[in-house]
Design an enzyme around this catalytic site. Structure first.
Site, short mmCIF file in Angstrom:
data_model
loop_
_atom_site.label_atom_id
_atom_site.label_comp_id
_atom_site.label_asym_id
_atom_site.label_seq_id
_atom_site.Cartn_x
_atom_site.Cartn_y
_atom_site.Cartn_z
N CYS A 79 45.73 36.46 31.98
CA CYS A 79 47.04 36.67 32.38
C CYS A 79 47.94 35.86 33.03
O CYS A 79 48.95 35.55 33.02
CB CYS A 79 47.31 38.36 33.65
SG CYS A 79 46.83 39.93 33.00
N ASP A 80 46.83 34.74 34.25
CA ASP A 80 47.51 34.44 35.14
C ASP A 80 46.90 32.86 35.18
O ASP A 80 47.48 31.95 35.81
CB ASP A 80 47.59 34.99 36.21
CG ASP A 80 48.49 36.30 36.32
OD1 ASP A 80 49.41 36.60 36.06
OD2 ASP A 80 47.63 37.44 37.17
N CYS A 137 43.09 38.81 36.83
CA CYS A 137 43.19 38.58 35.37
C CYS A 137 43.40 37.69 35.17
O CYS A 137 44.26 36.68 34.84
CB CYS A 137 43.62 39.36 34.53
SG CYS A 137 44.91 39.49 33.06
#
Ligand code: NDP
Length: 304
Positions: free
Chosen positions: A135-136, A132
């Site tokens: 997300c990261d 992701c």
């Protein structure tokens, strides 16, 4: 028997349970195999509103779980193995052998990222291996990262990662992308992105604490090479968790539950989150849909 049975305990399921319980309905939430869902493997979340500082995925899900309990919904650690939506009330059976009867069901079983299954992938998940970018990606500021895949997700993630990374390499196993042409144009026009065609990942290598390089193989001449990288984003698709519902609900060609709003093909059964939606895959979107499903279930129950 409950008014609302929520299957799945990610942001969609928890939010549905909160709203349904708060509407005065009796609610049971069946956690599924991983209580808390996909966010349990996300280290930090900076884009979920309400948290000034980054919040870890497990902490956020723990908060939601506590909120669900406070609202009076019952959380049950079980995995639904079969459902019968042809009967009213609906019947769902868990692997524990427990039979759950409910007037309405909200399916929030989510989707799981597909993984490559190569050595090193599991070991470095959360330490350089991610599924992701949203997300990261932020944690790879000025780093070299690699994206694996050739679909819309891979292309979107590669483009997104150029906001942070110094260089992004897209590795695809064939010589043509599956992604839409307009996305491909954006990809090839981005000076920070290089594409390696006809290449597969053989191994993800690290120094025990984080990823350092990839062992790659040319899929045509089978030559092998090592390529340094700080992060690997696996974007080879998601698998919606629908196997239990396959013969009960309408499923589209990509494997997602077909919905109108949150209504599925069976009246009284609703779906929310990644199990019905391949386009957003964000916790906040799933939470919003969980809320919608609970409100729809509440309206349905009013006329029951
Ligand atoms: P896709 O199934 O479209 O693409 C997966 C990609 O991963 C393919 O290029 C495939 O290669 C590759 N792949 C699959 N398995 C492996 C493997 N084991 N090793 C290496 N490569 C592998 O998945 P997406 O997640 O990209 O998209 C899913 C759906 O969501 C699609 O319908 C897509 O259009 C949609 N979507 C839409 C977006 C948008 O409109 N903004 C954004 C993101 C997704 P190969 O091509 O060789 O099969």
């Amino acid at each position: 028997m409950t008014d609302v049975l929520v299957i799945g305990s990610g942001p969609a399921g928890y939010t549905a349970a909160i709203y349904a319980a708060r509407a005065g309905r009796s609610v049971k939430i069946i956690t599924g195999p991983q209580q808390g869902g996909q966010l349990m493997i996300t280290s930090f979340i900076e884009n979920y509103p309400g948290f000034e500082d980054p919040v870890s995925g497990p902490v956020l899900m723990d908060q939601m779980s506590r909120q669900v309990q406070k609202m009076g919904a019952e959380t049950v650690c079980d995995v639904i193995e079969s459902v019968d939506f042809s009967r009213k009330p609906f019947v769902c059976t868990g692997e524990s052998g427990t039979v759950y009867e409910s007037k309405t069901v909200i399916v929030a079983t989510g989707a799981n990222a597909k993984w490559l299954g190569v050595p090193g992938e599991e070991k470095y998940r959360g330490s350089g291996v991610s599924a992701c970018a949203t997300c990261d990606g932020f944690f790879f500021r000025k780093k070299k990262v690699t994206v694996i895949g050739g679909g819309n997700t891979a292309v979107e993630e590669a483009i997104y990662l150029t906001n942070f990374a110094e260089k992004v390499t897209l590795i695809h196993r064939r010589d043509t992308l599956r992604a839409e042409k307009v996305m491909q144009k954006r990809l090839t026009g981005n000076p920070k992105i290089e594409i390696m065609w006809n290449t597969r990942v053989v191994e993800i290598i690290g120094n025990d604490s984080k990823v350092t390089e990839l062992l790659l193989e040319d899929t045509i001449n089978h030559d092998r090479m090592k390529k340094p990288t700080d992060g690997v984003f696996v974007a080879i698709g998601h698998q919606p968790a629908v196997s239990v519902f396959a013969d009960q609900l309408k499923i589209d060609n990509d494997g997602y539950i077909v919905t109108t709003g949150t209504h599925t093909s069976v009246s009284g059964v609703f779906a929310a989150g990644d199990v019905r939606n391949p386009d957003y895959r964000q916790a906040i979107v799933s939470a919003g849909q969980g809320c919608m499903a609970a409100m729809d279930a509440d309206r349905f129950l009013s006329a029951y």
